[in-house]
Design an enzyme around this catalytic site. Structure first.
Site, PDB file in Angstrom:
ATOM      1  N   GLN A 314       0.863  -1.192   0.000  1.00  0.00           N
ATOM      2  CA  GLN A 314       0.000   0.000   0.000  1.00  0.00           C
ATOM      3  C   GLN A 314       0.892   1.233   0.000  1.00  0.00           C
ATOM      4  O   GLN A 314       1.880   1.286   0.733  1.00  0.00           O
ATOM      5  CB  GLN A 314      -0.860  -0.067   1.270  1.00  0.00           C
ATOM      6  CG  GLN A 314      -0.954   1.176   2.118  1.00  0.00           C
ATOM      7  CD  GLN A 314      -2.130   2.039   1.700  1.00  0.00           C
ATOM      8  OE1 GLN A 314      -3.165   1.546   1.307  1.00  0.00           O
ATOM      9  NE2 GLN A 314      -1.949   3.347   1.780  1.00  0.00           N
ATOM     10  N   HIS A 323      11.717   1.932  -1.111  1.00  0.00           N
ATOM     11  CA  HIS A 323      10.463   1.180  -1.261  1.00  0.00           C
ATOM     12  C   HIS A 323      10.679  -0.050  -2.140  1.00  0.00           C
ATOM     13  O   HIS A 323      10.118  -1.114  -1.879  1.00  0.00           O
ATOM     14  CB  HIS A 323       9.389   2.048  -1.920  1.00  0.00           C
ATOM     15  CG  HIS A 323       9.098   3.302  -1.161  1.00  0.00           C
ATOM     16  ND1 HIS A 323       9.486   4.537  -1.603  1.00  0.00           N
ATOM     17  CD2 HIS A 323       8.487   3.504   0.025  1.00  0.00           C
ATOM     18  CE1 HIS A 323       9.112   5.454  -0.744  1.00  0.00           C
ATOM     19  NE2 HIS A 323       8.515   4.859   0.269  1.00  0.00           N
ATOM     20  N   ARG A 409       7.004   1.294   8.779  1.00  0.00           N
ATOM     21  CA  ARG A 409       7.075   2.225   9.908  1.00  0.00           C
ATOM     22  C   ARG A 409       5.989   3.290   9.732  1.00  0.00           C
ATOM     23  O   ARG A 409       5.765   3.761   8.627  1.00  0.00           O
ATOM     24  CB  ARG A 409       8.466   2.868   9.884  1.00  0.00           C
ATOM     25  CG  ARG A 409       8.755   3.785  11.016  1.00  0.00           C
ATOM     26  CD  ARG A 409      10.177   4.306  10.875  1.00  0.00           C
ATOM     27  NE  ARG A 409      10.410   5.371  11.835  1.00  0.00           N
ATOM     28  CZ  ARG A 409      10.082   6.633  11.617  1.00  0.00           C
ATOM     29  NH1 ARG A 409       9.506   6.989  10.484  1.00  0.00           N
ATOM     30  NH2 ARG A 409      10.329   7.536  12.538  1.00  0.00           N
ATOM     31  N   ASP A 410       5.280   3.617  10.798  1.00  0.00           N
ATOM     32  CA  ASP A 410       4.296   4.698  10.808  1.00  0.00           C
ATOM     33  C   ASP A 410       3.271   4.548   9.680  1.00  0.00           C
ATOM     34  O   ASP A 410       3.004   5.494   8.930  1.00  0.00           O
ATOM     35  CB  ASP A 410       5.027   6.049  10.683  1.00  0.00           C
ATOM     36  CG  ASP A 410       4.105   7.216  11.051  1.00  0.00           C
ATOM     37  OD1 ASP A 410       3.146   6.987  11.795  1.00  0.00           O
ATOM     38  OD2 ASP A 410       4.339   8.336  10.564  1.00  0.00           O
ATOM     39  N   HIS A 411       2.680   3.367   9.573  1.00  0.00           N
ATOM     40  CA  HIS A 411       1.712   3.094   8.509  1.00  0.00           C
ATOM     41  C   HIS A 411       0.518   4.048   8.619  1.00  0.00           C
ATOM     42  O   HIS A 411      -0.075   4.194   9.676  1.00  0.00           O
ATOM     43  CB  HIS A 411       1.230   1.640   8.630  1.00  0.00           C
ATOM     44  CG  HIS A 411       0.380   1.188   7.485  1.00  0.00           C
ATOM     45  ND1 HIS A 411       0.869   0.469   6.427  1.00  0.00           N
ATOM     46  CD2 HIS A 411      -0.931   1.386   7.230  1.00  0.00           C
ATOM     47  CE1 HIS A 411      -0.108   0.228   5.576  1.00  0.00           C
ATOM     48  NE2 HIS A 411      -1.217   0.783   6.038  1.00  0.00           N
ATOM     49  N   ALA A 412       0.166   4.714   7.512  1.00  0.00           N
ATOM     50  CA  ALA A 412      -0.974   5.653   7.450  1.00  0.00           C
ATOM     51  C   ALA A 412      -0.927   6.673   8.586  1.00  0.00           C
ATOM     52  O   ALA A 412      -1.946   6.984   9.206  1.00  0.00           O
ATOM     53  CB  ALA A 412      -2.295   4.896   7.466  1.00  0.00           C
ATOM     54  N   ARG A 556     -16.424  41.361  -2.730  1.00  0.00           N
ATOM     55  CA  ARG A 556     -17.843  41.540  -2.375  1.00  0.00           C
ATOM     56  C   ARG A 556     -18.613  42.139  -3.556  1.00  0.00           C
ATOM     57  O   ARG A 556     -19.790  41.877  -3.724  1.00  0.00           O
ATOM     58  CB  ARG A 556     -17.958  42.423  -1.145  1.00  0.00           C
ATOM     59  CG  ARG A 556     -17.489  41.687   0.108  1.00  0.00           C
ATOM     60  CD  ARG A 556     -18.555  41.658   1.151  1.00  0.00           C
ATOM     61  NE  ARG A 556     -18.231  40.723   2.213  1.00  0.00           N
ATOM     62  CZ  ARG A 556     -19.128  39.927   2.750  1.00  0.00           C
ATOM     63  NH1 ARG A 556     -20.359  39.914   2.324  1.00  0.00           N
ATOM     64  NH2 ARG A 556     -18.791  39.125   3.735  1.00  0.00           N
ATOM     65  N   ARG A 570     -20.277  34.844   5.486  1.00  0.00           N
ATOM     66  CA  ARG A 570     -18.834  35.154   5.519  1.00  0.00           C
ATOM     67  C   ARG A 570     -18.039  33.922   5.089  1.00  0.00           C
ATOM     68  O   ARG A 570     -17.079  34.030   4.319  1.00  0.00           O
ATOM     69  CB  ARG A 570     -18.411  35.560   6.929  1.00  0.00           C
ATOM     70  CG  ARG A 570     -18.851  36.953   7.352  1.00  0.00           C
ATOM     71  CD  ARG A 570     -18.367  37.180   8.780  1.00  0.00           C
ATOM     72  NE  ARG A 570     -19.016  38.287   9.440  1.00  0.00           N
ATOM     73  CZ  ARG A 570     -18.479  39.509   9.579  1.00  0.00           C
ATOM     74  NH1 ARG A 570     -17.310  39.773   9.075  1.00  0.00           N
ATOM     75  NH2 ARG A 570     -19.129  40.443  10.235  1.00  0.00           N
ATOM     76  N   ILE A 596     -11.503  40.220   5.648  1.00  0.00           N
ATOM     77  CA  ILE A 596     -11.370  40.175   7.115  1.00  0.00           C
ATOM     78  C   ILE A 596     -11.100  38.725   7.536  1.00  0.00           C
ATOM     79  O   ILE A 596     -10.232  38.455   8.347  1.00  0.00           O
ATOM     80  CB  ILE A 596     -12.656  40.700   7.785  1.00  0.00           C
ATOM     81  CG1 ILE A 596     -12.894  42.164   7.381  1.00  0.00           C
ATOM     82  CG2 ILE A 596     -12.562  40.566   9.308  1.00  0.00           C
ATOM     83  CD1 ILE A 596     -14.209  42.744   7.872  1.00  0.00           C
TER      84      ILE A 596
END
Ligand code: PPS
Length: 691
Positions: A314, A323, A409-412, A556, A570, A596
């Protein structure tokens, strides 16, 4: 559901199932042919048809023609089609149980004898077809006409992704958007109400107004953004979810820094609808059509090639050398074929767009052995839910016929929370996957972080390098890669492939050549427009990129002339500015906005719109309300104090002071030229303009 169906016997249900299947497959057949196909008498068929019509499963219409025995035509209703899908599953489950019993008897396993080897060779379960929610082509044509009269919901891009995977079996065993009971189970313990593992709430979020129009059991049409009817849904559940609880349980924190939590609170509708879906047609894709496969298409492909073991990879990023090494190792370890299965639906805001990524994947594919590697695109809308997401990804890959799944490592991972810390630990996803691996039905191939060892000229898992004190370990993080691309710096060969780098450079030219947006915010009369005008002139003097000023008053007048100053109006005004700015940025221009823009959530939404294409530089013109009122250039503060102008920012309407603006400009005792120059210096320090 009609009462007759729940109280009928299994045989009657089978007969009803065969009738619905027959009407679905051959809607124009005569009654005699239908009766013959079902093996019942005409009289029995008529009774059956009458009862199905009374239960709302089929409609009866008059058929012109001389033959009295063919006076009526019968076709499935939306409800009938949904019932057919349900009964098909029931029928298949019963057949499978019968088959298993027979198999056990033949192989002796039921009688305690050792099973006979090579006696039977059933289709491997990961390669057998799985249920989809589509009706036949003929029924789909009829349902489409019928559904045109239904109340319809225009699906959001994320809902279209979810619906596609519901209909094609990618989210099997789900039969539609979650009911409230299933949702509660998924939130609390990652299980549907019947105990089946399912970690991600797949819900149809709608507005309160739309939900209020619906009755329980009502059928609705689900349309794509061009109005094409993709499916119908029988609304069984309609409830207001506790979104804070959903955020805590599913994403680990009710923190808007998480992209899915931000979506939940600021984009998703307030009400959820649940109920079974009847699929009419797949969402239309014009891009990379040949590279998109449904679960059953992939299963058929694996069957054809004899790929009994398939490891899926994935990804939401371009593939670099690390990879490639990781996927090679995974295929070797699992002794499996490799499926590169990138997500092209929705990924993390700010990711490389999927068009570029697919061109990168195609370039890299040549470097894989063609006989054992394939690539297919997955139209999934990711949630970046780390551990839960990994389990979900595993189930989806099991549905796509894979036997193994790579979790790195750190999937998703969603990145940092609002305290600047990671939402999840780097290997939390692997741990959770391991816990549920058996139920998921695919085996995890886990990897630690891969790094480059210069002396050996190869990638190795970081934790396996024993001589780390004697070798040079190299790594380029995602942030560092983005920096190098943004600044046009070298990207070494050991890190990526020249073809990939060249694709990335085409999409991401150096920052000094990209479009960007400068977004001024501050009170009325704070000096936004004056500084914005000065900045515009200075940038035009430099040349190189077209500059557009979207000042509050100009917008505007030209874009939002019908809008007032309520919160809703707004927001609409600012979102319009954001849309135009993002288009300008995408096309390489400079947009200077000066509204603003009093609300932080709306400013953040605009930032996300723009950052898909280039830098967003928020400049807070921090003139105090007292000073703005003292200046009162347009005389509006006086009118606001007198109550003659309502909802006036800073007087009778709120202003959220920016917490993370790129620049804060004080205007008291500073001349305009200097203020504009401060912005130029900021742009220069960000690499957006050259000195
Ligand atoms: S917003 O909130 O961003 O949509 O407002 P914006 O479009 O920038 O406002 C444009 C100008 O409208 C004038 N004006 C008001 N401002 C605030 N509140 C109320 N109720 C209001 N009514 C009119 C005001 O002069 C804004 O112009 P600037 O350039 O900011 O002075």
């Amino acid at each position: 559901m009609p009462e007759t169906l729940t109280t009928s016997t299994p045989d009657e249900q089978d007969l009803l199932f065969r009738l619905l299947r027959q009407l679905d497959a051959a809607p124009d057949a005569s009654q005699r042919t239908t009766a013959a196909a079902l093996g019942i008498s005409l009289g029995r068929l008529n009774t059956l048809l009458r009862s199905a019509a009374e239960s709302g499963l089929v409609t009866v219409s008059a058929r012109p023609g001389p033959d009295k025995r063919q006076r009526f035509a019968y076709s499935l209703t939306t409800r009938g089609a949904a019932e057919k899908v349900r009964l098909t599953d029931q029928f298949l489950a019963r057949k499978l149980a019968d088959y298993n019993a027979l198999h056990a008897e033949l192989t002796g396993s039921a009688s305690g004898l050792p099973p006979l080897k090579h006696r039977t060779n059933p289709m491997q379960s990961n390669l057998a077809p799985i249920p989809e929610l589509y009706v036949s082509y003929e029924s789909a044509q009829k349902l489409k006409v019928e559904a045109a009269d239904l109340v319809s919901w225009d699906l959001t891009p994320r809902q279209i992704c979810d619906l596609e995977l519901l209909m094609n079996g990618g989210f099997n065993p789900l039969k539609g958007f979650l009911s409230e009971a299933d949702y509660d189970g998924v939130i609390e313990n990652m299980r549907l109400a019947d105990g089946t593992l399912w970690p991600m709430p797949i819900t149809l979020d709608v507005s309160e107004d739309f939900a209020a129009k619906l009755e329980a059991g009502q059928d609705i049409a689900l349309r794509d953004q061009e109005g094409v009817i993709l499916a119908t849904m029988t609304v069984t559940d309609n409830w207001v979810p506790n979104k804070a609880r959903e955020a805590e349980k599913v994403f680990g924190a009710d923190d808007d820094a998480h992209p899915a939590v931000n979506y939940l609170h600021n984009t998703a509708g307030k009400v959820y609808l649940g109920g079974p879906v009847t699929g009419i047609q797949q969402p239309v894709h014009y891009d990379f059509r040949g590279r998109r496969d449904t679960p059953n298409e992939l299963r058929a492909y694996f069957r054809k090639l004899g790929w009994n073991k398939v490891v899926a990879f994935q990804t939401r990023n371009p593939l670099h050398r690390a990879h490639q090494e990781l996927t090679f190792r995974a295929a070797r370890e699992a002794q499996a074929n490799l499926l590169i299965h990138p997500v092209v639906g929705m990924t993390k805001p700010g990711d490389v767009d999927h068009f570029t990524r697919v061109r990168c994947y195609e370039a890299v594919l040549d470097k894989y052995p063609a006989a054992t590697t394939s690539m297919s695109l997955l139209n999934l809308a990711m949630r970046m839910a780390g551990p839960r997401e990994a389990v979900w990804h595993g189930l989806i890959r099991a549905n796509h016929g894979c036997t193994h799944f790579i979790v790195g490592r750190d999937h998703a991972g969603p990145g940092k929370n609002s305290q600047g810390e990671d939402f999840y630990g780097p290997y939390d996803a692997q741990e959770m996957f391991r816990e549920y691996q058996k139920e998921i039905g695919v085996e995890m191939v886990d990897f630690k972080h891969m790094v480059y060892v210069q002396e050996r000229a190869q990638y190795e898992p970081n934790d396996e390098i024993e001589d780390r004190d004697n070798v040079t370990i190299l790594n380029i993080s995602g942030t560092e890669l983005r920096r190098r691309l943004a600044e046009g710096l070298e990207i070494p060969e050991w890190f990526s492939f020249p073809e990939v780098v060249s694709e990335l450079r085409k999409t991401k030219p150096p920052r000094s050549k990209q479009g960007f947006t400068v977004f001024f915010t501050g009170f009325s009369g704070s000096g936004k427009s004056t500084i914005a005008n000065a900045l515009m002139v200075k940038l035009m003097e430099m040349g190189g990129r077209p500059v557009t000023l979207l000042d509050g008053d100009i917008v505007r007048k030209n874009l939002s002339s019908e809008l007032g100053f309520s919160k809703e109006h707004r927001d609409l005004n600012i979102r319009r500015i954001g849309y135009v700015a993002s288009e300008i940025t995408k096309n390489g221009g400079i947009a200077i906005c000066a509204p603003i823009a009093p609300y932080a959530t709306t400013r953040r939404a605009v930032r996300e719109d723009v950052e898909q294409f280039g830098a967003f530089v928020e400049v807070h013109v921090a003139t105090s309300i007292e000073e703005c009122e003292r200046r009162d250039r347009k005389g509006l503060y006086k009118l606001a104090r007198e109550g003659k102008i309502k909802e006036f920012t800073g007087i009778s309407d709120p202003y959220d002071v920016p917490q993370n603006a790129e620049l804060v400009v004080e205007t008291e005792n500073v001349d305009v030229d200097n203020c504009a120059h401060q912005v130029l210096l900021k742009l220069e320090s960000m690499g957006l303009i050259k000195a």
